[in-house]
Design a protein around this motif. Structure first.
Motif, PDB file in Angstrom:
ATOM      1  N   CYS A 123     -17.930 133.570  -5.167  1.00 52.99           N
ATOM      2  CA  CYS A 123     -17.353 134.460  -4.153  1.00 52.99           C
ATOM      3  C   CYS A 123     -16.279 135.316  -4.819  1.00 52.99           C
TER       4      CYS A 123
ATOM      5  N   VAL B  41     -13.446 135.883  -3.270  1.00 55.35           N
ATOM      6  CA  VAL B  41     -12.215 135.234  -2.810  1.00 55.35           C
ATOM      7  C   VAL B  41     -12.555 133.820  -2.375  1.00 55.35           C
ATOM      8  N   HIS B  42     -11.688 132.869  -2.634  1.00 54.40           N
ATOM      9  CA  HIS B  42     -11.876 131.532  -2.067  1.00 54.40           C
ATOM     10  C   HIS B  42     -11.048 131.440  -0.793  1.00 54.40           C
ATOM     11  N   CYS B  43     -11.739 131.527   0.347  1.00 50.58           N
ATOM     12  CA  CYS B  43     -11.064 131.455   1.642  1.00 50.58           C
ATOM     13  C   CYS B  43     -10.766 129.983   1.898  1.00 50.58           C
TER      14      CYS B  43
ATOM     15  N   PHE C  98     -10.270 128.144   4.300  1.00 44.72           N
ATOM     16  CA  PHE C  98     -10.862 127.453   5.455  1.00 44.72           C
ATOM     17  C   PHE C  98     -12.380 127.302   5.299  1.00 44.72           C
ATOM     18  N   CYS C  99     -12.913 127.625   4.118  1.00 46.96           N
ATOM     19  CA  CYS C  99     -14.365 127.741   3.932  1.00 46.96           C
ATOM     20  C   CYS C  99     -15.109 126.430   4.211  1.00 46.96           C
TER      21      CYS C  99
ATOM     22  N   TRP D 176     -17.256 125.083  -4.602  1.00 52.95           N
ATOM     23  CA  TRP D 176     -16.413 125.810  -5.569  1.00 52.95           C
ATOM     24  C   TRP D 176     -16.305 125.062  -6.895  1.00 52.95           C
TER      25      TRP D 176
ATOM     26  N   GLY E 283     -24.148 132.064   1.004  1.00 53.80           N
ATOM     27  CA  GLY E 283     -23.620 131.575  -0.280  1.00 53.80           C
ATOM     28  C   GLY E 283     -22.477 130.627  -0.054  1.00 53.80           C
ATOM     29  N   GLY E 284     -21.469 130.778  -0.891  1.00 49.84           N
ATOM     30  CA  GLY E 284     -21.044 131.876  -1.748  1.00 49.84           C
ATOM     31  C   GLY E 284     -21.208 133.243  -1.073  1.00 49.84           C
TER      32      GLY E 284
ATOM     33  N   ARG F 104     -18.782 138.411   2.834  1.00 50.92           N
ATOM     34  CA  ARG F 104     -17.387 138.767   3.141  1.00 50.92           C
ATOM     35  C   ARG F 104     -16.940 139.945   2.274  1.00 50.92           C
TER      36      ARG F 104
ATOM     37  N   HIS G 127     -17.341 139.114   7.988  1.00 50.61           N
ATOM     38  CA  HIS G 127     -16.437 138.036   8.367  1.00 50.61           C
ATOM     39  C   HIS G 127     -14.979 138.490   8.314  1.00 50.61           C
TER      40      HIS G 127
HETATM   41  S1  SF4 Z   1     -18.481 131.385   1.232  1.00 51.79           S
HETATM   42 FE1  SF4 Z   1     -17.520 132.953   2.511  1.00 51.79          FE
HETATM   43  S2  SF4 Z   1     -15.862 131.886   3.597  1.00 51.79           S
HETATM   44 FE2  SF4 Z   1     -16.486 130.613   1.846  1.00 51.79          FE
HETATM   45  S3  SF4 Z   1     -15.098 131.207   0.218  1.00 51.79           S
HETATM   46 FE3  SF4 Z   1     -16.932 132.415  -0.030  1.00 51.79          FE
HETATM   47  S4  SF4 Z   1     -16.482 134.320   1.064  1.00 51.79           S
HETATM   48 FE4  SF4 Z   1     -14.983 132.814   1.751  1.00 51.79          FE
END
Ligand code: SF4
Length: 308
Positions: free
Chosen positions: A97, A99-101, A103-104, A110, A140-141, A172, A199
């Motif tokens: 990804c 960004v690592h959100c 709340f994923c 990861w 994904g990801g 995202r 998202h």
């Molecule tokens: S899968 Fe989506 S929500 Fe999860 S970290 Fe990647 S972009 Fe963010």
């Protein structure tokens, strides 16, 4: 685009030494990742900032709980093909990804070695064997991490299967890396309509750059829907949600779902009581145009439940 992958790289912005040291411990388990673009949306480097809160590792992530409460892993014989519904198949395109959100739902991925799904033969065989699947969701990801040629190859395979009638991509990238949209447009328009589920969680994420990316997707023949997650301290207020939903709609994006945060390990500090979500939706329904109000949904091991 620059992607930061270590907390130390943004350490000079963080005044509180204790928070910084804690984040460095948390990133050993749930790594940090953020684009320079998304980082530029942070106004205050503290947990009261809705962008910062979505990307900065917190000690609260080291809680108990299940990493895969919905049993995604092992739902089919292929680790990248996830089947939770009879008529739908989810393709796990990559675990990468922009960004690592924090709340994923799939933050367990990861830590895995980077992978890209390229077993297109297995996908074709699975879809042929299961003609009851009408809808393929590429997730994904973040699939937009991958080059346009990957989409072309995958969409050609899916396009050959007459029983598949709908293709969706969950990304995202318009939120966190809008510049990654541009090189996909030609391919996506060749395979249109391809539905995009993006998202956005907060109105501050809707910028000139993200609007441009969304409009270019729409012009390419990709209808765009948005799925938000209701997140404590980020968007759990009527005013914030109202601004988010109206801004999305005014950009041509239909607010589709507002999800209750999944009960995944390392996300408890983001969870908002379901009753609070229901009362927010009730008020939004009362005061906004029906088109602006998403379904409020809770995911369960038996599938999605739309409330009330
Ligand atoms: S899968 Fe989506 S929500 Fe999860 S970290 Fe990647 S972009 Fe963010």
């Amino acid at each position: 685009m620059k992607i930061y992958t270590k907390i130390m790289e943004i350490g000079s912005f963080i005044k509180d030494e204790k928070i910084l040291r804690e984040a460095e411990r948390v990133e050993q388990i749930y790594p940090f990742r953020c684009t320079d673009y998304y980082l530029s949306l942070v106004e205050e480097f503290s947990s009261s900032d809705p962008i910062f809160r979505q990307i900065f590792p917190s000690f609260s992530e080291l809680d108990e709980g299940e990493e895969d409460p919905f049993g995604e892993d092992g739902s089919t014989e292929h680790p990248c093909l996830i089947r939770r519904y009879k008529d739908r198949l989810l393709v796990l395109s990559t675990n990468q990804c922009f960004v690592h959100c924090r709340f994923c739902t799939r933050k367990r991925k990861w830590r895995d070695a980077p992978f890209v799904f390229e077993d297109f033969g297995a996908l074709e065989r699975y879809l042929k064997k299961h003609p009851e699947i009408q809808d393929v969701l590429i997730s994904g990801g973040d699939p937009f991490w991958l080059p346009a040629s990957w989409f072309d190859e995958l969409l050609k395979v899916v396009g050959k299967i007459g029983s598949v009638r709908i293709v969706r991509i969950g990304t995202r990238s318009p939120v966190v890396a809008p510049e990654a949209v541009e090189d996909k447009l030609k391919v996506l328009s060749r395979h249109a309509p391809v539905w995009i589920n993006t998202h956005f969680n907060h109105p501050k994420e809707i910028t000139g750059e993200s609007r441009k990316a969304l409009l270019s997707l729409i012009k390419s023949g990709c209808p765009v829907n948005n799925q938000s997650v209701l997140l404590k301290g980020i968007n759990d207020s009527y005013e914030v949600l109202k601004e988010l939903l109206i801004s999305l709609l005014s950009t041509g994006v239909r607010p589709y779902y507002l999800f209750s945060c999944d009960p995944v390990r390392g996300t408890a500090h983001f969870r908002v009581p379901v009753e609070r979500g229901l009362s927010l939706i009730k008020r939004l329904r009362k005061e906004l145009s029906g088109m602006a109000v998403p379904h409020f949904a809770v995911d369960t091991p038996h599938g999605k439940r739309i409330l009330p």
